[in-house]
Design an enzyme around this catalytic site. Structure first.
Site, PDB file in Angstrom:
ATOM      1  N   LYS A  72      -6.735   5.051   4.700  1.00 28.88           N
ATOM      2  CA  LYS A  72      -5.904   3.831   4.709  1.00 28.88           C
ATOM      3  C   LYS A  72      -5.483   3.380   6.114  1.00 28.88           C
ATOM      4  O   LYS A  72      -5.253   2.194   6.329  1.00 28.88           O
ATOM      5  CB  LYS A  72      -4.664   4.028   3.841  1.00 28.88           C
ATOM      6  CG  LYS A  72      -4.953   3.960   2.347  1.00 28.88           C
ATOM      7  CD  LYS A  72      -3.664   4.040   1.557  1.00 28.88           C
ATOM      8  CE  LYS A  72      -3.902   3.783   0.093  1.00 28.88           C
ATOM      9  NZ  LYS A  72      -2.657   3.590  -0.649  1.00 28.88           N
ATOM     10  N   ASN A  93      -5.131  -1.140   1.982  1.00 29.09           N
ATOM     11  CA  ASN A  93      -5.701  -0.584   0.741  1.00 29.09           C
ATOM     12  C   ASN A  93      -6.739  -1.506   0.108  1.00 29.09           C
ATOM     13  O   ASN A  93      -7.336  -1.157  -0.901  1.00 29.09           O
ATOM     14  CB  ASN A  93      -4.599  -0.237  -0.279  1.00 29.09           C
ATOM     15  CG  ASN A  93      -4.056  -1.455  -0.990  1.00 29.09           C
ATOM     16  OD1 ASN A  93      -4.166  -2.572  -0.493  1.00 29.09           O
ATOM     17  ND2 ASN A  93      -3.456  -1.254  -2.146  1.00 29.09           N
ATOM     18  N   ASP A 108      -0.224  -2.927  -2.178  1.00 32.58           N
ATOM     19  CA  ASP A 108       0.837  -2.075  -2.763  1.00 32.58           C
ATOM     20  C   ASP A 108       2.186  -2.787  -2.720  1.00 32.58           C
ATOM     21  O   ASP A 108       3.043  -2.560  -3.569  1.00 32.58           O
ATOM     22  CB  ASP A 108       0.958  -0.747  -1.996  1.00 32.58           C
ATOM     23  CG  ASP A 108      -0.134   0.236  -2.389  1.00 32.58           C
ATOM     24  OD1 ASP A 108      -0.682   0.110  -3.498  1.00 32.58           O
ATOM     25  OD2 ASP A 108      -0.443   1.135  -1.579  1.00 32.58           O
ATOM     26  N   GLY A 134       7.310   8.471   3.183  1.00 33.42           N
ATOM     27  CA  GLY A 134       5.847   8.580   3.280  1.00 33.42           C
ATOM     28  C   GLY A 134       5.178   7.214   3.219  1.00 33.42           C
ATOM     29  O   GLY A 134       5.812   6.176   3.430  1.00 33.42           O
ATOM     30  N   ALA A 136       3.994   5.457   0.683  1.00 32.84           N
ATOM     31  CA  ALA A 136       4.474   4.539  -0.355  1.00 32.84           C
ATOM     32  C   ALA A 136       5.821   3.930   0.044  1.00 32.84           C
ATOM     33  O   ALA A 136       6.082   2.754  -0.234  1.00 32.84           O
ATOM     34  CB  ALA A 136       4.585   5.273  -1.688  1.00 32.84           C
TER      35      ALA A 136
HETATM   36  P1  NAP Z   1       3.492  10.916   1.033  1.00 34.01           P
HETATM   37  O1  NAP Z   1       3.003   9.993   2.071  1.00 34.01           O
HETATM   38  O2  NAP Z   1       2.989  12.313   0.964  1.00 34.01           O
HETATM   39  O3  NAP Z   1       5.115  10.955   1.148  1.00 34.01           O
HETATM   40  C1  NAP Z   1       5.894  11.760   0.307  1.00 34.01           C
HETATM   41  C2  NAP Z   1       7.342  11.712   0.766  1.00 34.01           C
HETATM   42  O4  NAP Z   1       8.115  12.513  -0.138  1.00 34.01           O
HETATM   43  C3  NAP Z   1       7.572  12.297   2.152  1.00 34.01           C
HETATM   44  O5  NAP Z   1       8.595  11.574   2.772  1.00 34.01           O
HETATM   45  C4  NAP Z   1       8.019  13.727   1.838  1.00 34.01           C
HETATM   46  O6  NAP Z   1       8.821  14.265   2.858  1.00 34.01           O
HETATM   47  C5  NAP Z   1       8.860  13.484   0.621  1.00 34.01           C
HETATM   48  N1  NAP Z   1       9.043  14.675  -0.183  1.00 34.01           N
HETATM   49  C6  NAP Z   1       8.072  15.457  -0.728  1.00 34.01           C
HETATM   50  N2  NAP Z   1       8.637  16.470  -1.415  1.00 34.01           N
HETATM   51  C7  NAP Z   1       9.980  16.325  -1.283  1.00 34.01           C
HETATM   52  C8  NAP Z   1      11.103  17.083  -1.741  1.00 34.01           C
HETATM   53  N3  NAP Z   1      10.949  18.175  -2.493  1.00 34.01           N
HETATM   54  N4  NAP Z   1      12.340  16.647  -1.421  1.00 34.01           N
HETATM   55  C9  NAP Z   1      12.512  15.546  -0.661  1.00 34.01           C
HETATM   56  N5  NAP Z   1      11.495  14.802  -0.176  1.00 34.01           N
HETATM   57  C10 NAP Z   1      10.242  15.196  -0.496  1.00 34.01           C
HETATM   58  O7  NAP Z   1       3.225  10.319  -0.418  1.00 34.01           O
HETATM   59  P2  NAP Z   1       3.176   8.765  -0.833  1.00 34.01           P
HETATM   60  O8  NAP Z   1       1.783   8.287  -0.729  1.00 34.01           O
HETATM   61  O9  NAP Z   1       4.259   8.078  -0.115  1.00 34.01           O
HETATM   62  O10 NAP Z   1       3.499   8.867  -2.397  1.00 34.01           O
HETATM   63  C11 NAP Z   1       4.788   9.207  -2.849  1.00 34.01           C
HETATM   64  C12 NAP Z   1       4.842   9.070  -4.372  1.00 34.01           C
HETATM   65  O11 NAP Z   1       4.571   7.716  -4.750  1.00 34.01           O
HETATM   66  C13 NAP Z   1       3.788   9.922  -5.099  1.00 34.01           C
HETATM   67  O12 NAP Z   1       4.372  10.428  -6.274  1.00 34.01           O
HETATM   68  C14 NAP Z   1       2.701   8.923  -5.448  1.00 34.01           C
HETATM   69  O13 NAP Z   1       1.992   9.285  -6.620  1.00 34.01           O
HETATM   70  C15 NAP Z   1       3.531   7.676  -5.703  1.00 34.01           C
HETATM   71  N6  NAP Z   1       2.770   6.436  -5.480  1.00 34.01           N
HETATM   72  C16 NAP Z   1       2.653   5.558  -6.505  1.00 34.01           C
HETATM   73  C17 NAP Z   1       1.969   4.379  -6.337  1.00 34.01           C
HETATM   74  C18 NAP Z   1       1.851   3.417  -7.491  1.00 34.01           C
HETATM   75  O14 NAP Z   1       1.008   2.522  -7.450  1.00 34.01           O
HETATM   76  N7  NAP Z   1       2.678   3.558  -8.502  1.00 34.01           N
HETATM   77  C19 NAP Z   1       1.395   4.061  -5.100  1.00 34.01           C
HETATM   78  C20 NAP Z   1       1.540   4.982  -4.040  1.00 34.01           C
HETATM   79  C21 NAP Z   1       2.220   6.175  -4.255  1.00 34.01           C
HETATM   80  P3  NAP Z   1       8.249  15.442   3.823  1.00 34.01           P
HETATM   81  O15 NAP Z   1       7.260  14.763   4.729  1.00 34.01           O
HETATM   82  O16 NAP Z   1       9.454  15.920   4.518  1.00 34.01           O
HETATM   83  O17 NAP Z   1       7.597  16.434   2.910  1.00 34.01           O
END
Ligand code: NAP
Length: 288
Positions: A72, A93, A108, A134, A136
């Site tokens: 991405k 995306n 998104d 992150g 999203a």
């Molecule tokens: P990402 O880039 O890996 O970011 C995840 C974030 O969550 C990071 O800030 C991480 O912090 C934090 N995190 C992880 N575990 C944690 C915990 N136990 N306590 C507190 N913070 C925590 O992932 P992403 O792409 O942003 O996706 C995040 C979520 O959105 C996922 O569940 C994904 O499936 C969902 N999503 C949905 C869509 C949709 O179309 N509905 C689209 C995109 C994403 P650290 O870096 O400190 O670990």
């Protein structure tokens, strides 16, 4: 089943891996329903092969494609033009071939705000609290600025990453500033949230009994709040169950997933796809 002929135009999704993507079924069902002459293919591409693959797409005349992890950000230098939205999010995306070369955007943001725009509400007084920083969360931030929200607060567990997140917006200034908070301030911020967004994976299948917010804090969520979990499986998540108990309006991530696809399809094909069919295809794939 639509026949693939000598005139069929190519769409697809690039990523590594792409085997688990829901997009091929979702887009091919929309293509079949509209009866347009396209096909959407899974295109697994390793990071080392990205540039050569994009040059190949140019050569074979692919119309456009979706991009998933890990390409991405890496795709950006390979494009001729990137939309303001994608520049703001810092990730692309959706790519479309134009006369001037590859044009990239990020759907998104449209996906995230779509269910919120369906609510009749003045967003100008809205205080948003976002959990996680992150990829999203970046689309959520841009989406909230598009809605015109008053305040954006981002909570994260790693102070260094949190401050990097805040600094990353300096290149693409936003109409509102981003306030960052350590995780310990969660119990103070949740009661103040008009829109509470979970953009962490906490609570995602198979970890279905977890929530990023503890029960005592969630009990202080306003009954007038909106709780939005980007997770789409399970539905509802523990986070959304807790919020619903408080009387909050809840949204899961399914509509975001549907609507980012709808927005991409419109760009490639120039027609509005059958949204119900796309939603149903995702529900079937998620076995809801
Ligand atoms: P990402 O880039 O890996 O970011 C995840 C974030 O969550 C990071 O800030 C991480 O912090 C934090 N995190 C992880 N575990 C944690 C915990 N136990 N306590 C507190 N913070 C925590 O992932 P992403 O792409 O942003 O996706 C995040 C979520 O959105 C996922 O569940 C994904 O499936 C969902 N999503 C949905 C869509 C949709 O179309 N509905 C689209 C995109 C994403 P650290 O870096 O400190 O670990």
């Amino acid at each position: 089943m639509q026949l693939i002929t000598g005139t069929t135009k190519l769409l697809g999704i690039i990523g590594d891996p792409v085997e688990h993507s829901f997009s091929p079924v979702m887009h091919n069902k929309a293509i079949a329903s509209l009866g347009v002459d396209y096909v959407y293919l899974p295109l697994p591409i390793k990071p080392k092969d990205l540039a050569v693959a994009i040059a190949g797409f140019e050569a074979i005349g692919i119309v456009g494609f979706s991009i998933t992890i890990p390409h991405k950000q890496a795709i950006i230098p390979l494009l001729s033009e990137v939309s303001d939205i994608a520049q703001g999010v810092g990730a692309v995306n959706t790519v479309y071939r134009t006369d001037r070369g590859w044009w990239g955007t990020n759907t998104d943001v449209a996906g995230f705000i779509s269910p919120l725009q369906a609510i009749d509400r003045d967003w100008s007084q809205t205080k948003v609290v976002i959990l996680g920083y992150g990829g999203a969360a970046r689309a959520v931030v841009v989406g909230c600025t598009q809605l015109g929200c008053k305040e954006i607060h981002v909570i994260g567990r790693n102070p260094e990453k949190l401050s990097q997140f805040q600094q990353s917006w300096e290149k693409t200034p936003l109409p509102v500033s981003i306030n960052i908070h350590p995780w310990q301030e969660l119990s103070e911020l949740v009661p103040q949230a008009d829109l509470l967004v979970n953009s962490t994976p906490v609570g995602m299948y198979p970890d279905i009994d977890s929530s990023p917010v503890d029960a005592a804090t969630m009990e202080r969520l306003s009954a007038k709040a909106i709780a939005y979990d980007l997770i789409y499986t399970p539905s509802p998540t523990k986070f959304l169950q807790q919020a619903k108990q408080q009387g909050a309006v809840i949204f899961d991530g399914l509509e975001m997933l549907v609507q980012q696809g709808v927005a991409a399809f419109k760009i490639w094909v120039g027609q509005t796809p059958p949204v119900d069919i796309m939603r149903q295809s995702l529900q079937e794939q998620l076995q809801r």
